[in-house]
Scaffold this motif. Structure first.
Motif, PDB file in Angstrom:
ATOM      1  N   ARG A  93       1.578   9.243  -5.971  1.00 33.26           N
ATOM      2  CA  ARG A  93       1.979  10.601  -5.658  1.00 33.26           C
ATOM      3  C   ARG A  93       2.962  11.138  -6.696  1.00 33.26           C
ATOM      4  NH1 ARG A  93       4.137  12.624   0.220  1.00 33.26           N
ATOM      5  NH2 ARG A  93       4.074  14.845  -0.260  1.00 33.26           N
ATOM      6  N   GLN A 141      -3.887  14.223  -2.225  1.00 36.28           N
ATOM      7  CA  GLN A 141      -4.864  13.145  -2.058  1.00 36.28           C
ATOM      8  C   GLN A 141      -6.303  13.631  -2.185  1.00 36.28           C
ATOM      9  OE1 GLN A 141      -2.875  11.701   1.467  1.00 36.28           O
ATOM     10  NE2 GLN A 141      -2.825   9.633   0.622  1.00 36.28           N
ATOM     11  N   ARG A 154       0.839  -1.205   0.000  1.00 35.61           N
ATOM     12  CA  ARG A 154       0.000   0.000   0.000  1.00 35.61           C
ATOM     13  C   ARG A 154       0.879   1.262   0.000  1.00 35.61           C
ATOM     14  NH1 ARG A 154      -1.579   3.682   3.138  1.00 35.61           N
ATOM     15  NH2 ARG A 154      -0.507   2.809   4.940  1.00 35.61           N
ATOM     16  N   GLU A 174       1.018   4.079  -2.922  1.00 33.30           N
ATOM     17  CA  GLU A 174       0.718   5.477  -2.629  1.00 33.30           C
ATOM     18  C   GLU A 174       1.856   6.371  -3.126  1.00 33.30           C
ATOM     19  OE1 GLU A 174      -1.121   6.576   1.241  1.00 33.30           O
ATOM     20  OE2 GLU A 174       0.530   8.024   1.286  1.00 33.30           O
TER      21      GLU A 174
END
Lengths: 78, 196
Positions: free
Chosen positions: B21, B65, B13, B17
């Motif tokens: 990003r 996000q 995870r 992420e």
């Protein structure tokens, strides 16, 4: 001075923005074919918009580009 | 909290992420020329525009996000920029003038044509009466509320709906401000061209 085509004058900006109904677009086009004065002003408006867009453009400096790249997270830099 | 090593799922995870990003940051940076183009005319100077774009990207990278992948990233960035620009208190400027403008959309053309010696010049030659400086100066004279909309639609090439979303105002307000903003711009252009 003007050609007296008040409706056409009011419709010109929405026409150029592409927000008229099909019926209104057809009316505007028919009018432009018949009316030299409006047709010329319409061409002027189109060129004016383009001219404003180009004239207002000022390229971004390389310094700023580097600064923005430097704002990235460590993952991007690595 | 335990000190145990992260599970495989958690490691995956975190890696995903980080990858998202990086992708977000790359995509945002690719739009920086376009963001600057609009920011430059939302502000009064190159310095202000550079500060605004830098602050915009700093905020965008912090809150990446909140961006919904698949939606319009350029509009999302410009929304941050316009909000920051408004937050800077530049709204100390007087409220926009509500007096009606008498001149219609043909005003600029008619004014320019009237200064030319020849009968019925073609539109290209009428346009030649305007200089790049006249455009830059005339845009700067348009009051902020109108200029924001004008710059987003006519320079940034955003739709009415996108401009409404960016500025958080109704589409009808975008249309009325745009209409008025364009007329103010033309009035300013006419003055600058005719007095030069």
């Amino acid at each position: 001075m003007g050609c007296g085509c008040d409706d056409c004058e009011k419709m010109m900006q929405p026409y150029m923005d592409g927000v008229l109904s099909e019926e209104q677009i057809r009316e505007a086009q028919e009018h432009l074919e018949r009316c030299y004065g409006c047709d010329k002003r319409f061409r002027f408006e189109e060129k004016l918009r383009h001219f404003v867009r180009v004239a207002a453009h000022e390229p971004m400096s390389d310094g700023l580009k580097e600064k923005l790249a430097g704002l990235r997270s460590a993952d991007s830099l690595g | 909290m335990s000190e145990s090593a992260p599970t495989a799922a958690e490691t995956r995870r975190i890696a995903e992420e980080a990858r998202d990003r990086v992708r977000f940051e790359e995509e945002a940076l690719q739009l920086s020329d376009q963001v600057y183009r609009v920011a430059r005319r939302l502000t009064g100077s190159r310095e202000e525009a550079e500060d605004l774009v830098q602050d915009t990207y700093a905020r965008a990278f912090r809150s990446w996000q909140q961006y919904q992948p698949g939606t319009n990233l350029r509009a999302w960035l410009l929304r941050i920029a316009t909000n920051l620009n408004i937050d800077r208190g530049r709204r100390v400027q007087r409220a926009p003038d509500q007096t009606p403008l008498e001149e219609g959309d043909y005003y600029l053309y008619n004014r320019l044509e009237s200064t030319m010696p020849d009968e019925n010049p073609d539109e290209e030659r009428v346009l030649d009466r305007l200089s790049q400086n006249a455009v830059v100066d005339a845009l700067a004279e348009v009051p902020h509320d109108f200029r924001d909309v004008l710059v987003l639609v006519d320079i940034g090439e955003f739709s009415y709906a996108e401009a409404a979303q960016i500025l958080d105002i109704p589409v009808g307000t975008v249309m009325s401000r745009l209409h008025r903003g364009r007329r103010i711009l033309k009035q300013q252009l006419a003055e600058k061209a005719v007095t030069n």
